[in-house]
Design a protein around this motif. Structure first.
Motif, mmCIF file in Angstrom:
data_model
loop_
_atom_site.group_PDB
_atom_site.id
_atom_site.type_symbol
_atom_site.label_atom_id
_atom_site.label_comp_id
_atom_site.label_asym_id
_atom_site.label_seq_id
_atom_site.Cartn_x
_atom_site.Cartn_y
_atom_site.Cartn_z
ATOM 1 N N ALA A 16 0.825 -1.210 0.000
ATOM 2 C CA ALA A 16 0.000 0.000 0.000
ATOM 3 C C ALA A 16 0.859 1.260 0.000
ATOM 4 N N ARG A 17 2.126 1.125 0.420
ATOM 5 C CA ARG A 17 3.013 2.290 0.454
ATOM 6 C C ARG A 17 3.322 2.815 -0.947
ATOM 7 N N ASN A 18 3.128 1.958 -1.943
ATOM 8 C CA ASN A 18 3.473 2.350 -3.314
ATOM 9 C C ASN A 18 2.391 3.174 -3.991
ATOM 10 N N ASP A 19 1.242 3.331 -3.341
ATOM 11 C CA ASP A 19 0.110 4.027 -3.948
ATOM 12 C C ASP A 19 -0.004 5.442 -3.384
ATOM 13 N N ALA A 20 0.026 6.447 -4.254
ATOM 14 C CA ALA A 20 0.007 7.847 -3.805
ATOM 15 C C ALA A 20 -1.301 8.197 -3.105
ATOM 16 N N GLY A 32 -4.573 11.895 14.319
ATOM 17 C CA GLY A 32 -4.438 11.103 15.543
ATOM 18 C C GLY A 32 -4.465 9.601 15.361
ATOM 19 N N GLY A 33 -4.673 9.105 14.145
ATOM 20 C CA GLY A 33 -4.676 7.667 13.914
ATOM 21 C C GLY A 33 -3.264 7.111 13.826
ATOM 22 N N GLU A 34 -3.147 5.785 13.906
ATOM 23 C CA GLU A 34 -1.853 5.104 13.771
ATOM 24 C C GLU A 34 -1.965 4.055 12.677
ATOM 25 N N VAL A 35 -0.946 3.966 11.836
ATOM 26 C CA VAL A 35 -0.968 3.031 10.706
ATOM 27 C C VAL A 35 0.380 2.327 10.609
ATOM 28 N N ARG A 36 0.332 0.996 10.453
ATOM 29 C CA ARG A 36 1.528 0.204 10.230
ATOM 30 C C ARG A 36 1.266 -0.756 9.061
ATOM 31 N N THR A 37 2.323 -1.464 8.639
ATOM 32 C CA THR A 37 2.174 -2.385 7.513
ATOM 33 C C THR A 37 2.839 -3.724 7.797
ATOM 34 N N SER A 84 4.797 -6.461 15.491
ATOM 35 C CA SER A 84 5.858 -6.790 14.532
ATOM 36 C C SER A 84 5.755 -5.997 13.231
ATOM 37 N N ALA A 85 4.725 -5.160 13.098
ATOM 38 C CA ALA A 85 4.532 -4.383 11.865
ATOM 39 C C ALA A 85 5.449 -3.163 11.840
ATOM 40 N N SER A 86 5.602 -2.584 10.644
ATOM 41 C CA SER A 86 6.452 -1.400 10.469
ATOM 42 C C SER A 86 5.586 -0.157 10.319
ATOM 43 N N PRO A 87 6.005 0.980 10.875
ATOM 44 C CA PRO A 87 5.256 2.229 10.658
ATOM 45 C C PRO A 87 5.105 2.504 9.173
ATOM 46 N N PHE A 88 3.968 3.026 8.771
ATOM 47 C CA PHE A 88 3.673 3.204 7.345
ATOM 48 C C PHE A 88 4.735 4.054 6.651
#
Length: 325
Positions: A176-180, A193-198, A249-253
Motif C-alpha cells: 500500500a506504500r506504493n500508492d500515492a 491522531g490515527g496510527e498506521v503500520r504495515t 511486529s509491523a512497520s510504521p507506514f
C-alpha cells in the motif's frame, strides 16, 4: 469576545467605540475607525437587530449605543433562551429518531443479526459500529492500495471517531506504500491522531471495536460476499490478541523499506514462503497486494541472487540458506 452572541469583530469594534463616545455620529465613526461608510451602516443595522444600538430620542436620525449592562445582558439572556429551545428540539428529535430506528429494525427482513449479506449491508453495519465506538477501532486492511470509494467511505467515519477520542489503529499491506492515493489518506489519518503500520501479508480483513465486537468476512478471498459479526467475548479477545501480535511486529507506514540480515525485505521473504507452500504466482500476488508482473519480477530477482535456474532449485537453495525459516 462577542462572537458567540452574534456580534462579529467589526460589530464589536463599532459598539465599543459608540459606548466610549456616546455622541458620535456616522461621520465621526467613519473618520475614527477608517471603515467605508457603507460597511459601517451595514454594521449598525446588525447591531440594531441585536438591540445594541437604537435611535436617539433627541435626534431620531442618529443612533446611540444601548448601555452594556442592559444591552449585553439582554442579548445573553436571549441567546440562553435560544439554546434551551434548541436543546429541547434536539431531545425531541433524538426520541423521534430512536422510535424510527426501532420501527425500521422491526420491519427489516428477518436475517440473522450476525450475518451480513452483500457489500451494502456490510457498509451499513460498519457505519453503525463506528458511530457507537467509544474506545478503539482496530483493523486489518489487506488488498494493497485502497480504492477511492473505500477512502471516501472511511474518512468521515474515522474523522468522527477520532474527534470523540477513539483510538484508531490500522494495519495495511506493505504494498500500500506504493500508492500515492493511499499514502495521502494515511498522512491525513495520522495527522488527525490515527496510527498506521504495515505487514508483508495479512490473514483477512478484520474490524475490532471497543474489545466487544469483531467483523470478519464470510469468505476471505471474496470480502464483498458478506461478513459475520462476532460478539462472543472469548473469540473477540483472541482476535484482539492476534491483532496486537501483528501490530507489534509491523512497520510504521512511513518507514523506509528495510532488509534483514540475509538482505531480504519482508515482502521477499513472505513471497518465498508462499511459493514454498505451493501457491501460484497469482495467489501470492493477491496475498501481497501486488500485481502479477511485480511478483514475477521479484521472483526473477530472487532466483538471480540464489544463482538458481528453476523455481525448484531456488526453493532448495533458499531452504539451505535459512530463508524459509
Amino acid at each position: 469576545m462577542l462572537k458567540p452572541l452574534g456580534v462579529d469583530a467589526t460589530g464589536e469594534l463599532v459598539y465599543r467605540t459608540m459606548v466610549a463616545h456616546r455622541d458620535w455620529g456616522v461621520a465621526d465613526l467613519v473618520t475614527s475607525l477608517g471603515l467605508p461608510e457603507e460597511e459601517l451602516r451595514s454594521t449598525l443595522d446588525r447591531l440594531a437587530d441585536l438591540a445594541l444600538v437604537r435611535p436617539s430620542r433627541e435626534d431620531p436620525d442618529a443612533l446611540r449605543a444601548v448601555d452594556p449592562e442592559f444591552g449585553l445582558l439582554s442579548l445573553v439572556q436571549m441567546r440562553q433562551a435560544q439554546l434551551q429551545r434548541s436543546q429541547l428540539e434536539l431531545a425531541e428529535s433524538h426520541a423521534a429518531v430512536s422510535d424510527l430506528i426501532a420501527d425500521l429494525q422491526e420491519a427489516a427482513p428477518s436475517l440473522s443479526p450476525d450475518e451480513l449479506v452483500g457489500i451494502d449491508e456490510i457498509q451499513r453495519r460498519i457505519e453503525v459500529l463506528a458511530s457507537r465506538a467509544s474506545k478503539e477501532c482496530l483493523s486489518f486492511m489487506p488488498g494493497g492500495a485502497q480504492s477511492e470509494a473505500s477512502i471516501n467511505a472511511g474518512m468521515p467515519l474515522n474523522q468522527a471517531a477520532l474527534s470523540r477520542g477513539v483510538a484508531i489503529r490500522t494495519v495495511y499491506l506493505d504494498s500500500a506504500r506504493n500508492d500515492a492515493r493511499t499514502q495521502k489518506y494515511v498522512d491525513w489519518l495520522v495527522e488527525h491522531g490515527g496510527e498506521v503500520r504495515t505487514q508483508p501479508t495479512l490473514p483477512a480483513r478484520l474490524l475490532l471495536v471497543d474489545r466487544e465486537t469483531a467483523l470478519v468476512p464470510l469468505d476471505a478471498e471474496n470480502t464483498r460476499q458478506g461478513a459475520i459479526q462476532i460478539t462472543t467475548p472469548g473469540i473477540v479477545s483472541l482476535m484482539r490478541a492476534y491483532f496486537e501480535q501483528l501490530w507489534y511486529s509491523a512497520s510504521p507506514f512511513g518507514a523506509g523499506r528495510t532488509r534483514d540480515d540475509e538482505g531480504l525485505t519482508g515482502q521477499e521473504r513472505t513471497l518465498l514462503s508462499l511459493l514454498s507452500q505451493g501457491m501460484t504466482d497469482e495467489v501470492a500476488a493477491r496475498r501481497l497486494g501486488l500485481s502479477l508482473r511485480t511478483v514475477r519480477r521479484m521472483m526473477a530477482d530472487l532466483m538471480d541472487r540464489l544463482s538458481a535456474k528453476s523455481r525448484f532449485e531456488a526453493g532448495m537453495r533458499a531452504a539451505q540458506r535459512g530463508w524459509l525459516a
